[in-house]
Design a protein around this motif. Sequence first.
Motif, PDB file in Angstrom:
ATOM      1  N   LEU A   1      -2.297  -8.154  -5.083  1.00 57.61           N
ATOM      2  CA  LEU A   1      -3.396  -7.950  -6.029  1.00 57.61           C
ATOM      3  C   LEU A   1      -4.712  -8.455  -5.445  1.00 57.61           C
ATOM      4  O   LEU A   1      -5.761  -7.815  -5.595  1.00 57.61           O
ATOM      5  CB  LEU A   1      -3.088  -8.683  -7.333  1.00 57.61           C
ATOM      6  CG  LEU A   1      -4.174  -8.676  -8.413  1.00 57.61           C
ATOM      7  CD1 LEU A   1      -4.420  -7.267  -8.924  1.00 57.61           C
ATOM      8  CD2 LEU A   1      -3.780  -9.606  -9.562  1.00 57.61           C
ATOM      9  N   GLY A   2      -4.654  -9.597  -4.758  1.00 57.75           N
ATOM     10  CA  GLY A   2      -5.879 -10.212  -4.263  1.00 57.75           C
ATOM     11  C   GLY A   2      -6.514  -9.516  -3.076  1.00 57.75           C
ATOM     12  O   GLY A   2      -7.740  -9.528  -2.945  1.00 57.75           O
ATOM     13  N   VAL A   3      -5.708  -8.913  -2.221  1.00 56.21           N
ATOM     14  CA  VAL A   3      -6.272  -8.316  -1.004  1.00 56.21           C
ATOM     15  C   VAL A   3      -6.447  -6.800  -1.084  1.00 56.21           C
ATOM     16  O   VAL A   3      -7.092  -6.211  -0.219  1.00 56.21           O
ATOM     17  CB  VAL A   3      -5.422  -8.670   0.240  1.00 56.21           C
ATOM     18  CG1 VAL A   3      -5.281 -10.175   0.387  1.00 56.21           C
ATOM     19  CG2 VAL A   3      -4.053  -8.000   0.179  1.00 56.21           C
ATOM     20  N   ALA A   4      -5.854  -6.165  -2.092  1.00 59.43           N
ATOM     21  CA  ALA A   4      -6.021  -4.715  -2.233  1.00 59.43           C
ATOM     22  C   ALA A   4      -7.503  -4.395  -2.441  1.00 59.43           C
ATOM     23  O   ALA A   4      -8.199  -5.105  -3.173  1.00 59.43           O
ATOM     24  CB  ALA A   4      -5.202  -4.201  -3.410  1.00 59.43           C
ATOM     25  N   PRO A   5      -8.018  -3.336  -1.812  1.00 62.35           N
ATOM     26  CA  PRO A   5      -9.441  -3.022  -1.919  1.00 62.35           C
ATOM     27  C   PRO A   5      -9.848  -2.470  -3.279  1.00 62.35           C
ATOM     28  O   PRO A   5     -11.042  -2.331  -3.547  1.00 62.35           O
ATOM     29  CB  PRO A   5      -9.653  -1.976  -0.817  1.00 62.35           C
ATOM     30  CG  PRO A   5      -8.316  -1.364  -0.603  1.00 62.35           C
ATOM     31  CD  PRO A   5      -7.326  -2.466  -0.856  1.00 62.35           C
ATOM     32  N   ARG A   6      -8.873  -2.168  -4.132  1.00 59.11           N
ATOM     33  CA  ARG A   6      -9.155  -1.725  -5.495  1.00 59.11           C
ATOM     34  C   ARG A   6      -8.318  -2.539  -6.478  1.00 59.11           C
ATOM     35  O   ARG A   6      -7.215  -2.987  -6.136  1.00 59.11           O
ATOM     36  CB  ARG A   6      -8.827  -0.234  -5.656  1.00 59.11           C
ATOM     37  CG  ARG A   6      -9.754   0.693  -4.879  1.00 59.11           C
ATOM     38  CD  ARG A   6      -9.258   2.136  -4.944  1.00 59.11           C
ATOM     39  NE  ARG A   6      -9.150   2.635  -6.310  1.00 59.11           N
ATOM     40  CZ  ARG A   6      -8.589   3.812  -6.633  1.00 59.11           C
ATOM     41  NH1 ARG A   6      -8.080   4.579  -5.676  1.00 59.11           N
ATOM     42  NH2 ARG A   6      -8.524   4.200  -7.889  1.00 59.11           N
TER      43      ARG A   6
END
Length: 228
Positions: free
Chosen positions: A59-64
């Motif tokens: 969740l934290g590193v996804a670009p969206r």
Amino acid sequence: MSSSAVPSPLGPRWSRWIGRFLARVVWNTSVVGAHHVPVSGPVLLAANHTGIVDGPILLGVAPRPAHVLVKEEMFVGPVGWVLRAAGQISVDRDGGRAALSSALGVLRRGDVVGIFPEGNRGRGDATNARAGIAWLALNGRAPVVPVAVLGTRRTGESVNRLPGLRRRLVVEFGAPIVVERSATVTGREALVTANDAIRTALADLVTHASTRTGLSLPTDDPLRERRG
């Protein structure tokens, strides 16, 4: 929010910052290939699963902003309240129909769903995958981006153990794949073919990322060994 409701898009917009803090400050997470995630439209993020923090890290590193499917046992007490407010989706691993309905609603809205096709935390080598993600990809008309998550659990560690402070983690996004049902095949055949394609793409990415980074997957599978 009922188990079959479509979660609000507002939750992931704020909760991703918690995940980002965990990924960047609590742990030392490198991100590769984020450009592979389409900038708009429905997307499925298919990640391997070894440890308890895989979801927050994804969740934290996804670009969206993303709605991640999380096992229903986590939706209790304060953690459960945060997960619901964050727009994450509770999944009953014995069936999961309500979760799939919620996730399909997110995709039809044009947003992102994160899912761990293996279902359980284990070795994370993606040698198996449940059919839910293939069903979502076909019915939600969503490309699938494989995601390798490495370092969240080491051999001998419990699947519920938090990684040590500032441990090196790696998240690598692969090229999206598109699965479609041909008019000449049955729905069942399309589901099997799509599931095999997704599993293979994820397994190949995990192998490649592990070799490239030197971060090995755990060699044990505590949950399976406990059942055995």
